[in-house]
Design a protein around this motif. Sequence first.
Motif, mmCIF file in Angstrom:
data_model
loop_
_atom_site.group_PDB
_atom_site.id
_atom_site.type_symbol
_atom_site.label_atom_id
_atom_site.label_comp_id
_atom_site.label_asym_id
_atom_site.label_seq_id
_atom_site.Cartn_x
_atom_site.Cartn_y
_atom_site.Cartn_z
ATOM 1 N N LEU A 130 0.814 -1.218 0.000
ATOM 2 C CA LEU A 130 0.000 0.000 0.000
ATOM 3 C C LEU A 130 0.846 1.265 0.000
ATOM 4 C CD1 LEU A 130 -2.775 -0.997 2.571
ATOM 5 C CD2 LEU A 130 -2.938 -0.986 0.072
ATOM 6 N N ALA A 131 2.102 1.154 0.411
ATOM 7 C CA ALA A 131 2.945 2.341 0.522
ATOM 8 C C ALA A 131 3.611 2.739 -0.779
ATOM 9 C CB ALA A 131 4.016 2.116 1.595
ATOM 10 N N THR A 132 3.356 2.039 -1.855
ATOM 11 C CA THR A 132 3.968 2.402 -3.137
ATOM 12 C C THR A 132 3.339 3.673 -3.686
ATOM 13 O OG1 THR A 132 2.370 0.987 -4.287
ATOM 14 C CG2 THR A 132 4.472 -0.012 -3.649
ATOM 15 N N PRO A 133 4.069 4.470 -4.427
ATOM 16 C CA PRO A 133 3.496 5.725 -4.968
ATOM 17 C C PRO A 133 2.291 5.485 -5.868
ATOM 18 C CG PRO A 133 5.898 5.744 -5.114
ATOM 19 C CD PRO A 133 5.507 4.349 -4.719
ATOM 20 N N GLU A 134 2.296 4.370 -6.612
ATOM 21 C CA GLU A 134 1.159 4.118 -7.500
ATOM 22 C C GLU A 134 -0.119 3.876 -6.705
ATOM 23 O OE1 GLU A 134 4.003 2.573 -7.552
ATOM 24 O OE2 GLU A 134 4.971 3.251 -9.416
ATOM 25 N N ASN A 135 -0.003 3.074 -5.652
ATOM 26 C CA ASN A 135 -1.196 2.797 -4.845
ATOM 27 C C ASN A 135 -1.663 4.035 -4.083
ATOM 28 O OD1 ASN A 135 -1.366 0.107 -5.635
ATOM 29 N ND2 ASN A 135 0.036 -0.568 -4.014
ATOM 30 N N GLU A 136 -0.721 4.828 -3.582
ATOM 31 C CA GLU A 136 -1.118 6.061 -2.906
ATOM 32 C C GLU A 136 -1.856 6.999 -3.855
ATOM 33 O OE1 GLU A 136 2.342 7.743 -1.194
ATOM 34 O OE2 GLU A 136 2.520 6.238 0.406
ATOM 35 N N GLN A 137 -1.365 7.107 -5.091
ATOM 36 C CA GLN A 137 -2.056 7.940 -6.071
ATOM 37 C C GLN A 137 -3.417 7.369 -6.419
ATOM 38 O OE1 GLN A 137 0.188 8.525 -9.650
ATOM 39 N NE2 GLN A 137 -1.321 9.921 -10.568
ATOM 40 N N LEU A 138 -3.504 6.032 -6.496
ATOM 41 C CA LEU A 138 -4.791 5.405 -6.805
ATOM 42 C C LEU A 138 -5.794 5.641 -5.686
ATOM 43 C CD1 LEU A 138 -6.368 3.575 -8.764
ATOM 44 C CD2 LEU A 138 -5.467 1.604 -7.472
ATOM 45 N N ILE A 139 -5.345 5.537 -4.434
ATOM 46 C CA ILE A 139 -6.243 5.780 -3.301
ATOM 47 C C ILE A 139 -6.695 7.234 -3.273
ATOM 48 C CG2 ILE A 139 -6.370 5.820 -0.788
ATOM 49 C CD1 ILE A 139 -4.489 3.416 -0.759
ATOM 50 N N ALA A 140 -5.771 8.170 -3.558
ATOM 51 C CA ALA A 140 -6.138 9.590 -3.578
ATOM 52 C C ALA A 140 -7.146 9.876 -4.692
ATOM 53 C CB ALA A 140 -4.887 10.450 -3.745
ATOM 54 N N GLU A 141 -6.954 9.265 -5.859
ATOM 55 C CA GLU A 141 -7.905 9.472 -6.954
ATOM 56 C C GLU A 141 -9.282 8.887 -6.612
ATOM 57 O OE1 GLU A 141 -6.157 7.768 -10.385
ATOM 58 O OE2 GLU A 141 -4.668 9.379 -10.654
ATOM 59 N N GLU A 152 -10.526 8.581 -3.628
ATOM 60 C CA GLU A 152 -11.143 9.472 -2.648
ATOM 61 C C GLU A 152 -11.707 10.719 -3.316
ATOM 62 O OE1 GLU A 152 -9.951 11.870 1.471
ATOM 63 O OE2 GLU A 152 -8.463 10.632 0.413
ATOM 64 N N ASN A 153 -10.955 11.287 -4.258
ATOM 65 C CA ASN A 153 -11.450 12.479 -4.961
ATOM 66 C C ASN A 153 -12.684 12.163 -5.798
ATOM 67 O OD1 ASN A 153 -9.370 14.065 -3.927
ATOM 68 N ND2 ASN A 153 -7.990 13.571 -5.621
ATOM 69 N N GLU A 154 -12.690 10.997 -6.435
ATOM 70 C CA GLU A 154 -13.863 10.615 -7.222
ATOM 71 C C GLU A 154 -15.088 10.419 -6.325
ATOM 72 O OE1 GLU A 154 -12.829 7.194 -9.439
ATOM 73 O OE2 GLU A 154 -11.460 8.257 -10.814
ATOM 74 N N GLY A 155 -14.873 9.822 -5.154
ATOM 75 C CA GLY A 155 -15.999 9.645 -4.233
ATOM 76 C C GLY A 155 -16.555 10.972 -3.760
ATOM 77 N N ARG A 156 -15.674 11.903 -3.420
ATOM 78 C CA ARG A 156 -16.151 13.223 -2.996
ATOM 79 C C ARG A 156 -16.851 13.948 -4.140
ATOM 80 N NH1 ARG A 156 -14.386 15.280 1.844
ATOM 81 N NH2 ARG A 156 -12.878 14.010 2.978
ATOM 82 N N SER A 157 -16.303 13.818 -5.355
ATOM 83 C CA SER A 157 -16.939 14.472 -6.504
ATOM 84 C C SER A 157 -18.324 13.884 -6.772
ATOM 85 C CB SER A 157 -16.047 14.322 -7.742
ATOM 86 O OG SER A 157 -14.783 14.920 -7.524
ATOM 87 N N PHE A 158 -18.444 12.569 -6.618
ATOM 88 C CA PHE A 158 -19.748 11.942 -6.819
ATOM 89 C C PHE A 158 -20.755 12.442 -5.784
ATOM 90 C CE2 PHE A 158 -22.655 8.488 -5.610
ATOM 91 C CZ PHE A 158 -23.350 8.334 -6.802
ATOM 92 N N LEU A 159 -20.319 12.536 -4.528
ATOM 93 C CA LEU A 159 -21.226 13.034 -3.495
ATOM 94 C C LEU A 159 -21.625 14.481 -3.754
ATOM 95 C CD1 LEU A 159 -19.678 11.504 -0.243
ATOM 96 C CD2 LEU A 159 -21.770 10.814 -1.412
ATOM 97 N N LEU A 160 -20.660 15.307 -4.175
ATOM 98 C CA LEU A 160 -20.978 16.709 -4.446
ATOM 99 C C LEU A 160 -21.953 16.845 -5.606
ATOM 100 C CD1 LEU A 160 -17.456 18.365 -3.986
ATOM 101 C CD2 LEU A 160 -19.440 18.601 -2.490
ATOM 102 N N SER A 161 -21.708 16.085 -6.685
ATOM 103 C CA SER A 161 -22.617 16.175 -7.839
ATOM 104 C C SER A 161 -24.004 15.641 -7.489
ATOM 105 C CB SER A 161 -22.029 15.389 -9.016
ATOM 106 O OG SER A 161 -21.855 14.020 -8.659
ATOM 107 N N ALA A 162 -24.058 14.563 -6.694
ATOM 108 C CA ALA A 162 -25.362 14.026 -6.304
ATOM 109 C C ALA A 162 -26.101 14.985 -5.388
ATOM 110 C CB ALA A 162 -25.175 12.665 -5.616
#
Length: 466
Positions: free
Chosen positions: A307-318, A320-330
């Motif tokens: 989980l500590a690899t840069p790719e996974n950290e970027q994937l988790i951040a993306e 999270e951002n997609e989830g927040r964007s979905f909640l905001l749009s909904a």
Amino acid sequence: MSNDNSSSFANSNSSIPVVQIHPADTPGSRMPNPEHGSHRLSASKLKDKLESLGDSMNRESTSRMGDRMINLLLAQVLPNEDLSATSPPDGNFDTSPQVKDRRSHTYVERPNFSIPTMSSNFRRFNSRIGVAFVFQNRLIRLFTWRQPTQTLSFLLMYTFICIDPYLLPVLPLASCLFFIMVPAYLARHPPPPTSFPTDLYPLGGPPLADAPTIKPAPEFSKDFFRNMRDLQNCMEDFSRGHDAVLQFLTPLTNFSNENLSSLLYIALLLISCALFLISHLLPWRFIFLVLGYGGVAMGHPAVQDLLATPENEQLIAEAENEGRSFLLSASKKDIELQTSQEAREVEIFELQHRALHDKAGEYEPFIFSHSPYSPLSPARISGDRPRGCAFFEDVLPPRGWRWSDKKWTLDLLSREWVEDRCVTGVEVEIEGERWVTDLHYEVLEEGEKSKGHEMKKGKTSGMILA
């Protein structure tokens, strides 16, 4: 000793005590005369006295050093104002609304803050908190897979509890037996030093050691400073966890974004209602089993490295951002907060008066009221004074409403207002500001003219409440 400076001794009239040190007591040694005030003290006893005196001085100096260190530490973090004060010195309380403090003396009676008490309690707490940090370190070692056999054993017990939750009351009792009483018995009855690993543990015989007792860590010992180190790290961990939880939950729940918080509120309300109805149908044993295994597996070093690899950290951040964007749009799509505000028009009456017998006098401003104070109104008949404010600027909207505009409109349709309200005993001006005035009746009773006041009313309307 010469008698010239004998006046410098306070006990010049009595014998001066002299301490004589004798290496040993022998039968032929000469005993000192008690009249001379000398006291015999052997070298061993003198040594014990000095050592005990030095230990007491060391303890006192150590306690004073501890007090000074804790006081200096507290002086750096405490504010200047008195936190224990409940009211100003002059006794005048602030009437402005304040947030309730559930920790005040109004709800729970507790001692006030004191630096000496804080210092003493901190030292006592720090010398006794070691067992909590030992337990914390064991949990960290358990869930970070330092010894996989222990972690797997924990998972095995967790599996038994999830499959059969009725075994849960057995857990604290078994923990007391195996982690408290068995080690205490082994310390009380240690095995003989000549026993081999293959020999059975001897269960008989008298106890060979004292019963173990838990004592607080002495001040300025290694354990005392270890506790301070662990307490420092624990405070940092709590602060980080506290800030992380608030950073995640506060934007979602404090209605700073009303659409998002409203959507979350509706979702939690629906989930709560659904769980209230179908909670008994869900496989809670399997759910807790999966969650427990997943949480323990997250602490494995291999999973942490993955989980500590840069790719996974970027994937988790993306994600999270997609989830927040979905909640905001909904929330923007489904939650509508901009409703049409209710608007109402209010009437404020300006009342003026003059003496009844002064026909040529001018009307004088009296009050601004929400009631016209007509001749047949209950307040006028009962003789009550009209209620209102003396200045037009002091007219306030009802509670929960606000003025939509600061501009008022003068109502010139006084005749229509009198006819619609069926107001009697008044006359209406047909020009100017359309004042409504009480009719003047000259009544003579027993040769005397009635005394009183006649009112002049003007209606100001057009202010909209929203």
